[in-house]
Design an enzyme around this catalytic site. Structure first.
Site, short mmCIF file in Angstrom:
data_model
loop_
_atom_site.label_atom_id
_atom_site.label_comp_id
_atom_site.label_asym_id
_atom_site.label_seq_id
_atom_site.Cartn_x
_atom_site.Cartn_y
_atom_site.Cartn_z
N ARG B 16 0.84 -1.21 0.00
CA ARG B 16 0.00 0.00 0.00
C ARG B 16 0.88 1.26 0.00
O ARG B 16 1.05 1.91 -1.02
CB ARG B 16 -0.94 -0.02 1.21
CG ARG B 16 -2.16 0.92 1.07
CD ARG B 16 -1.86 2.40 1.25
NE ARG B 16 -1.30 2.71 2.58
CZ ARG B 16 -0.88 3.91 2.92
NH1 ARG B 16 -0.93 4.93 2.07
NH2 ARG B 16 -0.34 4.11 4.11
N ASP B 17 1.46 1.59 1.13
CA ASP B 17 2.25 2.82 1.18
C ASP B 17 3.43 2.74 0.23
O ASP B 17 3.86 3.74 -0.34
CB ASP B 17 2.72 3.07 2.62
CG ASP B 17 3.06 4.52 2.89
OD1 ASP B 17 2.82 5.37 2.01
OD2 ASP B 17 3.59 4.83 3.97
N HIS B 207 4.43 4.81 12.75
CA HIS B 207 4.74 4.67 11.31
C HIS B 207 5.78 5.73 10.97
O HIS B 207 5.52 6.93 11.13
CB HIS B 207 3.42 4.89 10.55
CG HIS B 207 3.53 4.91 9.05
ND1 HIS B 207 3.09 3.86 8.27
CD2 HIS B 207 3.99 5.85 8.19
CE1 HIS B 207 3.29 4.16 6.98
NE2 HIS B 207 3.83 5.36 6.91
N HIS B 209 8.94 7.23 8.32
CA HIS B 209 9.68 7.26 7.05
C HIS B 209 11.13 7.62 7.35
O HIS B 209 11.42 8.29 8.34
CB HIS B 209 9.05 8.28 6.09
CG HIS B 209 7.76 7.79 5.49
ND1 HIS B 209 7.48 7.90 4.15
CD2 HIS B 209 6.70 7.16 6.04
CE1 HIS B 209 6.28 7.38 3.91
NE2 HIS B 209 5.79 6.94 5.03
N CYS B 240 5.04 9.43 -0.25
CA CYS B 240 3.70 10.01 -0.11
C CYS B 240 3.47 10.98 -1.26
O CYS B 240 4.28 11.88 -1.48
CB CYS B 240 3.59 10.75 1.22
SG CYS B 240 2.00 11.58 1.40
N ASN B 249 9.56 4.59 3.27
CA ASN B 249 9.27 4.04 4.58
C ASN B 249 10.53 3.41 5.14
O ASN B 249 11.44 3.06 4.39
CB ASN B 249 8.20 2.92 4.44
CG ASN B 249 6.86 3.46 4.02
OD1 ASN B 249 6.67 3.85 2.88
ND2 ASN B 249 5.91 3.49 4.94
#
Lengths: 301, 301
Positions: B16-17, B207, B209, B240, B249
């Site tokens: 996903r990310d 979460h 990065h 993002c 990430n």
């Protein structure tokens, strides 16, 4: 709650640890990089090593480079040595801060300097005498302090034994080095807790590589454990010729960003440090792993 | 002395990310990556998002991908949503774990989902009802929890207000996200200390990065502060679309190495995780910033 120090001194090692495994670059390129580094506000620079020019051809111009350092009177320059002969050459070239590396693992010590840890430790006495006779300070850097690429994990006792001997020999500073970039915060905390009580008031520094991505986490753990001296390299330039796969000191600008954002003063100007990382990349002719060189300071978002 | 948890759950977010700002790749490539991820032993996978396919074309195949997840009964799959409509589509597709993002800064919230933080917070009620009616769990992820690329530093009060509202709405889990990769350990520790007392027994995740190189240091700070749920992405794939300059990430394999070396069980097999990072790089067709993908585990030195 951990109490963080108000200040941390970063020693810039791009010109030594950074360049030593690169193809030799001209003295003029080193001076260009040094000028960019000096503009960051850093106060300590490991500038070269006085070792075998056939083993480390990239630093064969140590004496010539040393002759240019008078241009930066605000910076304390140091040079790394591997023997009493190297120490004598360093002080003869005008260096007033000497670093002597002792590898905590025998296999790495044999591969690096052709002698055992015990023999390398014994030489601290002569090297300290040479430094002190010349009015120079001497720092012992304990390499492969956590892991050796040949022997595996380094028993902490091997590190504390060297630290104890170095303290007895009257060295001025000590540092522990994660030469191959494998340690992580918990082992950093543990080793500092083991070394610190042994060495009295001697300042303790730490040296990390980011080879497994944990370098800044380890640096922060060291600072949280009271270490206020850290090595770093412009752009993350660097590695080790005897540690296969090892690439990259922690990057000066990334470390300065992290510490600054935590409220710790390093005296480093971030914009100038990012510029110096760019110069480091330029003089070696390839990309570097620095995060800030790619992303910029957060003010640029 | 910090007491570290014995276990930390890593949620794999590469699908996903990691993929959302990449050029769309075929479903078959996603399934190849999923198979590699499943082989690492990870138990939670954020697999896609149910958002506008025109805004995030790389994840337009969410329902098709969801139809394949029965192959991995040991994994808890989650999907991200940005609205009640997305939540309805996610549960209709069979997802039983929903993540809803609320941006703590208004400018980022407007840019990301076209509404204010307050309006996005109010929607937690409907989304929670949709999830719970379907027997699914709901996690609220508070984005731009430390910094916004437009508004600058996020006042902690904006985060704690969302956390308090979400707790009141009966969500099952919360997480705080460093969406643009700017935070550092001290601010991580501080924000967790502010959020934790407000949310009762609700599990709190984080979460990070690695955009400024501090991601693993921040992750370790979170774990030291009691967080036992962390997101990470195979190979460090990710970024993002609304945060200029943001890349990466934290890498699953680098995080698993660090935590494992600190004696914390993640259940991740490092060799399999390095292999999954290689697959991630292969399916997107470019290099990734993972340290272990370049250097290997320390056993390989």
């Amino acid at each position: 709650m951990t109490t963080l120090p108000g200040k941390v001194a970063i020693r810039e090692v791009a010109l030594r640890d950074g360049l030593q495994i690169e193809k030799p670059i001209p003295l003029s390129a080193k001076l260009e990089l040094l000028a960019a580094i000096a503009a960051t506000g850093v106060r300590e620079v490991e500038v070269t090593s006085f070792v075998s020019p056939t083993k480390v051809p990239a630093l064969a111009d140590a004496a010539e480079l040393a002759a240019e350092l008078w241009r930066y009177p605000a910076i304390e320059f140091s040079a790394l040595v591997a023997s009493p002969g190297g120490a004598a050459r360093a002080v003869a070239a005008g260096l007033r801060s000497i670093e002597y590396v002792v590898c905590a693992s025998d296999s790495f010590s044999e591969a690096n300097v052709g002698r055992s840890t015990a023999d390398a430790t014994a030489a601290i006495a002569d090297i300290t005498a040479i430094a002190h006779d010349a009015g120079a300070s001497i720092e012992v850097i304990i390499a492969t302090a956590w892991d050796c690429p040949f022997d595996g994990p380094t028993p902490p006792r091997r590190v504390t034994d060297i630290a104890e001997s170095a303290t007895g020999f009257g060295v001025d500073r000590l540092a522990i080095a994660d030469t191959i970039g494998t340690t992580t915060p918990r082992r950093v905390t543990d080793l500092i807790a083991a070394v610190r009580p042994i060495i009295g008031d001697i300042p303790l520094g730490a040296h990390f590589h980011n080879t497994r991505g944990s370098g800044l986490a380890s640096a922060y753990a060291a600072v949280s454990a009271g270490v206020t001296r850290l090595d770093a390299s412009a752009g993350g330039l660097g590695g080790c010729p005897f540690a296969p796969g090892a690439t990259g000191n922690i990057a000066t600008e990334d470390l300065a960003y992290l510490l600054g954002d935590c409220g710790i003063d390093t005296g480093i100007d971030l914009d100038a440090a990012i510029a110096a990382a760019g110069v480091a990349s330029s003089v070696v002719g390839h990309g570097l792993p620095s995060a800030l060189l790619a992303a910029g300071d957060r003010r640029r978002d």
